[in-house]
Design a protein around this motif. Structure first.
Motif, short mmCIF file in Angstrom:
data_model
loop_
_atom_site.label_atom_id
_atom_site.label_comp_id
_atom_site.label_asym_id
_atom_site.label_seq_id
_atom_site.Cartn_x
_atom_site.Cartn_y
_atom_site.Cartn_z
N PRO A 1 -6.60 8.77 4.88
CA PRO A 1 -6.86 8.53 3.46
C PRO A 1 -7.06 7.04 3.18
O PRO A 1 -6.59 6.19 3.93
N TRP A 2 -7.75 6.73 2.07
CA TRP A 2 -7.93 5.34 1.68
C TRP A 2 -7.89 5.21 0.16
O TRP A 2 -8.11 6.18 -0.56
N THR A 3 -7.55 4.02 -0.29
CA THR A 3 -7.30 3.77 -1.71
C THR A 3 -8.11 2.57 -2.20
O THR A 3 -8.22 1.56 -1.50
N ASP B 1 -6.31 -0.17 0.54
CA ASP B 1 -5.69 0.41 1.72
C ASP B 1 -6.73 1.23 2.45
O ASP B 1 -7.33 2.13 1.84
N VAL C 1 -11.37 -1.84 -2.10
CA VAL C 1 -10.47 -1.09 -1.21
C VAL C 1 -9.18 -1.87 -1.01
O VAL C 1 -9.19 -3.03 -0.61
N GLN D 1 -9.06 0.26 -6.01
CA GLN D 1 -8.62 -0.01 -7.38
C GLN D 1 -9.67 -0.79 -8.14
O GLN D 1 -10.27 -1.73 -7.61
N GLU E 1 -6.37 10.25 -8.80
CA GLU E 1 -6.72 9.11 -9.65
C GLU E 1 -5.51 8.72 -10.49
O GLU E 1 -4.78 9.58 -10.97
N THR F 1 -7.25 7.51 -4.68
CA THR F 1 -7.04 7.72 -3.25
C THR F 1 -7.87 8.91 -2.82
O THR F 1 -7.75 10.00 -3.40
N ASP G 1 -8.79 11.54 0.11
CA ASP G 1 -8.22 12.14 1.32
C ASP G 1 -9.09 13.32 1.74
O ASP G 1 -9.18 14.33 1.03
N GLN H 1 0.81 -1.21 0.00
CA GLN H 1 0.00 0.00 0.00
C GLN H 1 0.84 1.26 0.00
O GLN H 1 0.31 2.35 -0.11
N LYS I 1 3.44 0.76 -4.72
CA LYS I 1 2.62 1.08 -5.89
C LYS I 1 3.48 1.28 -7.12
O LYS I 1 3.15 0.84 -8.22
N GLU J 1 -7.10 3.48 -10.30
CA GLU J 1 -6.90 3.50 -8.87
C GLU J 1 -7.13 4.92 -8.36
O GLU J 1 -6.75 5.89 -9.01
#
Length: 352
Positions: free
Chosen positions: A303-305, A147, A145, A307, A278, A293, A295, A29, A34, A291
């Protein structure tokens, strides 16, 4: 080949193609992980280049999938499914969402999985119009999700909880006018048109067009066209329905940075302070790895990510004629007036 059917209230695209979503394996993550992931993908396949030398990401991309945004509790410690588990999950997901199928099976009992046999009416349309997908993502991950590693969106902050509670309370009040209804009902934005773009119910297609100085992202849902400058200019100060986007290239990946969202176009309860990153990477001829993220310190604790592998399709993008057929708005407002009249103790007049 995909087959789409059009309806005018609003226009829907029902894609009957079975989607095979392929993507590179995901694990780390961190930014370094990445970068390593993207490098591995570009080593195995070399994309065509546009005239200005950047990878050609153009085309129409389909992002349907039954993989949920967050990891189901039954897979709490299982980030990736086996082939058999994936097949079972797909079958159960399709059956559970098919109101017509369940109604036919249980109509004599008057219930659908514990709900009335009119459940398809409550869903607004019968099952013919829904196009949620039938397959999990090609990586067989149990959530979109990535991360946090548990596949869950981080908890809401106290401010975020307060904001969502206020929105829920507002929805319970009769609408005084169209402005009191959501932007989807008003045909301003779609629930999967983004940004960010996430799987939902139908019209899950986006067309990407590149020039030297701009990228255009045209979503089939509510015909939203986002023009992203690539000229290195800074963000503007005016808040917009889809935010203010600026793009740049990081190797083979197109990165789109978006800020300055309008106050009513929240994503899962986000505030106008949402900062969205993005990333678009073409990993093979038929797969665009998308993908994002999210925030927003005023909404989530961190924050979260997520894909979503998108699959290339030869089917066209259809016009989404939402405003032209939005007769439901008149019905919604009439219903609100009827609620107010009934609350006042006056007889409700029937409308033809």
């Amino acid at each position: 080949m995909s087959l789409r059917y059009l309806a005018s209230i609003p226009t829907f695209a029902v894609v009957t193609a079975v989607v095979s979503l392929a993507a590179v394996p995901l694990a780390g993550q961190t930014p370094a992980a990445k970068a390593k992931r993207t490098t591995a993908a570009t080593k195995t396949w070399t994309p065509a280049r546009t005239a200005d030398g950047h990878p050609d990401l153009q085309g129409i991309w389909d992002f349907r999938t039954v993989t949920p945004m967050e990891r189901p509790s039954e897979f709490a410690d299982k980030p990736v499914l086996t082939d058999q588990e994936a097949a079972n999950f797909e079958r159960k997901a399709v059956e559970a969402r098919n109101a017509d199928l369940n109604r036919d099976k249980t109509a004599s009992a008057g219930i659908i999985n514990g709900a009335p046999a009119t459940n398809d009416v409550a869903l607004a349309y019968n099952d013919f119009w829904w196009d949620r997908g039938t397959k999990v993502v090609g990586t067989k991950r149990t959530s979109l999700v990535l991360d946090p590693p548990d596949g869950k969106i981080p908890p809401l902050t106290p401010e975020g909880k307060k904001r969502l509670a206020a929105l829920d309370a507002a929805r319970e009040r009769p609408a005084e006018g169209p402005e009191d209804r959501g932007v989807g009902e008003r045909c301003i934005m779609g629930f999967n048109s983004g940004p960010p773009m996430v799987p939902a119910a139908y019209n899950q297609n986006v067309q990407l067009v590149q020039t030297r100085d701009h990228v255009m992202l045209l979503n089939e849902m509510v015909h939203n066209a986002r023009i992203v400058p690539l000229d290195g200019s800074s963000h503007g100060r005016i808040r917009q329905w889809v935010g203010d986007s600026r793009g740049h290239w990081e190797g083979a990946t197109l990165v789109v940075d978006t800020k300055n969202f309008y106050n009513v176009t929240s994503f899962r309860g986000s505030s106008p302070n949402l900062h969205l990153i993005e990333r678009f990477t073409r990993v093979d001829a038929d797969t665009l790895l998308y993908e994002f993220t999210a925030d927003d310190p005023t909404t989530w604790t961190k924050p979260w990510t997520a894909q979503i592998p998108m699959t290339r399709t030869e089917a066209p993008i259809y016009e989404y004629a939402c405003h032209e057929g939005n007769y439901a708005m008149v019905g919604l407002l009439r219903g609100a007036r009827a609620v107010e009249t009934a609350a006042a103790g006056a007889p409700v007049k029937k409308s033809n």
